[in-house]
Each structure stands twice: as structure tokens, then as C-alpha cells.
Scaffold this motif. Structure first.
Motif, PDB file in Angstrom:
ATOM      1  N   VAL A  35       0.829  -1.198   0.000  1.00 20.03           N
ATOM      2  CA  VAL A  35       0.000   0.000   0.000  1.00 20.03           C
ATOM      3  C   VAL A  35       0.865   1.252   0.000  1.00 20.03           C
ATOM      4  N   VAL A  36       0.262   2.372  -0.350  1.00 19.83           N
ATOM      5  CA  VAL A  36       0.897   3.685  -0.281  1.00 19.83           C
ATOM      6  C   VAL A  36      -0.020   4.592   0.536  1.00 19.83           C
ATOM      7  N   HIS A  37       0.553   5.686   1.076  1.00 20.51           N
ATOM      8  CA  HIS A  37      -0.254   6.637   1.836  1.00 20.51           C
ATOM      9  C   HIS A  37      -1.327   7.248   0.951  1.00 20.51           C
ATOM     10  N   GLY A  38      -2.508   7.455   1.523  1.00 22.58           N
ATOM     11  CA  GLY A  38      -3.559   8.196   0.849  1.00 22.58           C
ATOM     12  C   GLY A  38      -3.243   9.689   0.867  1.00 22.58           C
ATOM     13  N   TYR A  39      -4.000  10.462   0.144  1.00 22.36           N
ATOM     14  CA  TYR A  39      -3.728  11.897   0.010  1.00 22.36           C
ATOM     15  C   TYR A  39      -3.764  12.614   1.355  1.00 22.36           C
ATOM     16  N   GLU A  40      -4.816  12.443   2.122  1.00 24.48           N
ATOM     17  CA  GLU A  40      -4.915  13.131   3.414  1.00 24.48           C
ATOM     18  C   GLU A  40      -4.892  12.166   4.584  1.00 24.48           C
ATOM     19  N   GLY A  41      -4.840  10.901   4.332  1.00 24.12           N
ATOM     20  CA  GLY A  41      -4.814   9.897   5.383  1.00 24.12           C
ATOM     21  C   GLY A  41      -5.198   8.555   4.800  1.00 24.12           C
ATOM     22  N   GLY A  42      -5.093   7.531   5.603  1.00 25.15           N
ATOM     23  CA  GLY A  42      -5.427   6.196   5.142  1.00 25.15           C
ATOM     24  C   GLY A  42      -4.397   5.663   4.157  1.00 25.15           C
ATOM     25  N   TYR A  43      -4.758   4.559   3.505  1.00 25.09           N
ATOM     26  CA  TYR A  43      -3.846   3.885   2.594  1.00 25.09           C
ATOM     27  C   TYR A  43      -4.584   3.453   1.342  1.00 25.09           C
ATOM     28  N   ASN A  44      -3.863   3.373   0.240  1.00 28.25           N
ATOM     29  CA  ASN A  44      -4.389   2.899  -1.043  1.00 28.25           C
ATOM     30  C   ASN A  44      -3.511   1.778  -1.560  1.00 28.25           C
ATOM     31  N   ILE A  90       5.833   4.721  -8.427  1.00 27.62           N
ATOM     32  CA  ILE A  90       4.695   3.850  -8.144  1.00 27.62           C
ATOM     33  C   ILE A  90       3.795   4.565  -7.150  1.00 27.62           C
ATOM     34  N   GLY A  91       2.556   4.269  -7.216  1.00 27.52           N
ATOM     35  CA  GLY A  91       1.632   4.928  -6.289  1.00 27.52           C
ATOM     36  C   GLY A  91       0.268   4.324  -6.330  1.00 27.52           C
TER      37      GLY A  91
END
Length: 77
Positions: free
Chosen positions: A20-29, A76-77
Motif C-alpha cells: 500500500v501507499v499513503h492516501g492523500y490526506e490519510g489512510g492507505y491505497n 509507483i503509487g
């Protein structure tokens, strides 16, 4: 880090482990984007910037400067 170094690091983990990668303002994607680009290495010294910079942002389409200073990279993202 280059692709070979990344592969060696990834081989230390179970093959079914989610990446996973960090989400824009929080969380993960999930990783869902792979993009090649040209970057200028060690461009920024300030701690709050990443070390490297997108060559196109710096030089636009100036091919001579791109050839002299930019290297290929994979984002990558």
C-alpha cells in the motif's frame, strides 16, 4: 533505490502480502500506478522537499538540459 534493490527487499516478505501507499490526506491505497519519468537527482536540500525533482517541471521540453542532468525513474503509487 533501483528496481533490482527493490526486488531484493520485496523478496524478504511473503508473496501474498498487500502493498500500500499513503492516501492523500490519510489512510492507505493499493499500488495501482506505475509511471516512468525523468528526474534530476539531489536537486532539493530543504528537509521538507523530496531529494529529487521532476525534470519536466524544471526544464519543460529543453532537451539539452534533460540529457545533461536527468535520469530515468519509476514512480509507483
Amino acid at each position: 533505490m533501483n528496481v533490482n534493490q527493490l526486488i531484493k527487499r520485496l523478496q524478504m516478505y511473503p508473496p501474498d502480502l498487500r502493498v500500500v501507499v499513503h492516501g492523500y490526506e490519510g489512510g492507505y491505497n493499493d499500488v495501482d500506478r506505475f509511471e516512468t519519468l525523468k528526474i534530476v537527482l539531489d536537486y532539493h536540500e530543504e528537509w521538507y522537499y523530496g531529494k529529487h525533482e521532476d525534470a519536466e517541471c524544471l526544464y519543460g521540453n529543453n532537451a539539452e538540459k534533460l540529457k545533461a542532468t536527468a535520469v530515468d525513474a519509476l514512480r509507483i503509487g
